[in-house]
Design an enzyme around this catalytic site. Structure first.
Site, mmCIF file in Angstrom:
data_model
loop_
_atom_site.group_PDB
_atom_site.id
_atom_site.type_symbol
_atom_site.label_atom_id
_atom_site.label_comp_id
_atom_site.label_asym_id
_atom_site.label_seq_id
_atom_site.Cartn_x
_atom_site.Cartn_y
_atom_site.Cartn_z
ATOM 1 N N LYS A 12 1.925 -0.760 3.385
ATOM 2 C CA LYS A 12 2.993 0.019 3.869
ATOM 3 C C LYS A 12 3.264 0.978 2.880
ATOM 4 C CE LYS A 12 3.581 -2.070 7.803
ATOM 5 N NZ LYS A 12 3.338 -1.315 9.212
ATOM 6 N N TYR B 287 0.684 -6.862 2.157
ATOM 7 C CA TYR B 287 1.523 -5.914 3.274
ATOM 8 C C TYR B 287 2.203 -4.818 2.664
ATOM 9 C CZ TYR B 287 4.828 -5.443 7.051
ATOM 10 O OH TYR B 287 5.596 -5.029 8.266
#
Ligand code: NAD
Length: 272
Positions: free
Chosen positions: A178, A174
C-alpha cells in the site's frame, strides 16, 4: 440508513434535479464483486456513470451488476485477475467495446495478509505484491493508454489504506504494497498532469467488509483485543458507502485541483 437506501435517496434527488456527478462517464472498478468496490460501483452508477464491474470472481461481479440494474443504473461485468496482464488487456478492451471509452478507473482490487515478515513465505509475499501493487500498475498502464488515445481528461482512484501511511506489526507485506500504491499514485499524477488525468489514493482504516472481518477474526484468534484496538484507533468500523463517497468526490470534477494526494478516511486513526 444502509448503503442501498442511501443510493436510492441520492438517485431520486439527482433525477429530480437532473444533475448527476458522473453523467455520461464510463468507469472501470476492479474487485467490485464485494465490499468497498461494490459500494463504489453502485454509487458511481447512481451518479450516472456506466460502470464496468470487474472481479476475479465472475459470479460476484454479476451480482453487483444486478444490484446496479435494480437501482436503475447501467453496468456490465467482466471476470478477470488484475495481476495477470492478459486478463487486464481483455478487461480494458471490454470497457471500450461495451461503452466506447474509459474516463474513470478505480484500482480497488486487493488482498490482505497478517503475518510477521520472518514467518512469511516468498509465495505469500509475491501474491500480495502481485495483486495489490503489480495489479494497480497493470490496470493503470492499459487504462491510461486508452485514455491518452482519446485525448480526454481522466480520473484514477487507487485504493491504498492507512497501512500505506503508517504500519502495524504483522502487516509487512500488505503495508509495503500500500505504501507502493501511494508512491505509484504520486508518480502517475506527475506523469499524467500534462494530459489532464488526475490520480489520487484513498486510505481507509478498517471498513466493514469481508476483508476486515477476516483480519479482526485473526486478531481475536491470536488473543489480541480486537475491539479495544479498533475503538482506540478509529472509534468504530467505517462503512463501504463512506469510502464510496470519497472515491466519488475524487472521480468527479469537484476535486478538479487534486492530484497525487493520499487521503485518509479513518475517523482520526492516523491523526494520533
Ligand atoms: P474484500 O475482500 O471484501 O473484497 C475484495 C474484492 O476484490 C473481492 O470481491 C475479491 O474477489 C476481489 N479481488 C481480489 N483479488 C482480485 C484480483 N486479483 N482481481 C480482481 N478482483 C480481485 O475487500 P475490501 O475490504 O472491499 O477491500 C477493497 C480494497 O480496499 C482493497 O484494496 C483493500 O486492500 C482496501 N482496504 C480495505 C480496508 C478494509 O478494512 N476493508 C481498509 C483499507 C483498505
Amino acid at each position: 440508513m444502509g448503503d442501498s437506501q442511501t443510493n436510492e435517496l441520492i438517485n431520486k434527488n439527482r433525477k429530480e434535479k437532473k444533475e448527476m456527478r458522473l453523467q455520461d462517464k464510463v468507469a472501470l472498478v476492479t474487485g467490485a464483486g464485494r465490499g468497498i468496490g461494490r459500494a463504489i460501483a453502485e454509487r458511481f452508477a447512481v451518479e450516472g456513470a456506466r460502470v464496468v464491474v470487474n472481479d476475479v470472481n465472475g459470479e460476484s461481479a454479476q451480482e453487483t451488476v444486478e444490484m446496479i440494474k435494480t437501482q436503475g443504473g447501467t453496468a456490465a461485468p467482466i471476470e478477470g485477475d488484475t495481476s495477470q496482464e492478459t486478463h487486464v488487456e481483455r478487461m480494458v478492451q471490454f470497457v471500450v467495446d461495451t461503452y466506447g471509452g474509459l474516463d474513470i478507473l478505480v484500482n480497488n482490487a486487493g488482498v490482505e495478509i497478517w503475518k510477521p515478515i520472518h514467518e512469511m513465505t516468498a509465495q505469500e509475499w509475491d501474491r500480495i505484491m502481485g495483486i495489490n501493487l503489480r495489479g494497480v500498475f497493470l490496470v493503470s498502464k492499459h487504462a491510461v493508454r486508452q485514455m491518452l488515445s482519446r485525448n480526454r481528461a481522466g480520473q484514477i482512484v487507487n485504493m491504498a489504506s492507512v497501512a500505506g501511511l503508517v504500519s502495524f506489526p504483522g502487516l509487512g507485506a500488505y503495508s509495503t504494497s500500500k505504501h507502493g500504491v501511494i508512491g505509484l499514485t504520486k508518480t502517475m499524477a506527475l506523469e499524467l498532469r500534462p494530459h489532464n488525468i488526475r490520480v489520487n489514493a484513498v486510505c481507509p482504516a478498517f471498513i466493514d467488509t469481508d476483508m476486515a472481518g477476516r483480519l479482526l477474526e485473526l486478531l481475536k484468534s491470536q488473543g489480541l483485543p480486537q475491539d479495544d484496538l479498533l475503538m482506540q484507533n478509529q472509534g468504530r468500523l467505517g462503512h463501504p458507502g463512506e469510502v464510496a463517497n470519497l472515491a466519488l468526490f475524487l472521480a468527479s470534477d469537484e476535486s478538479s485541483f487534486m492530484s497525487g494526494a493520499a487521503v485518509p478516511i479513518d475517523n482520526g486513526c492516523t491523526a494520533q
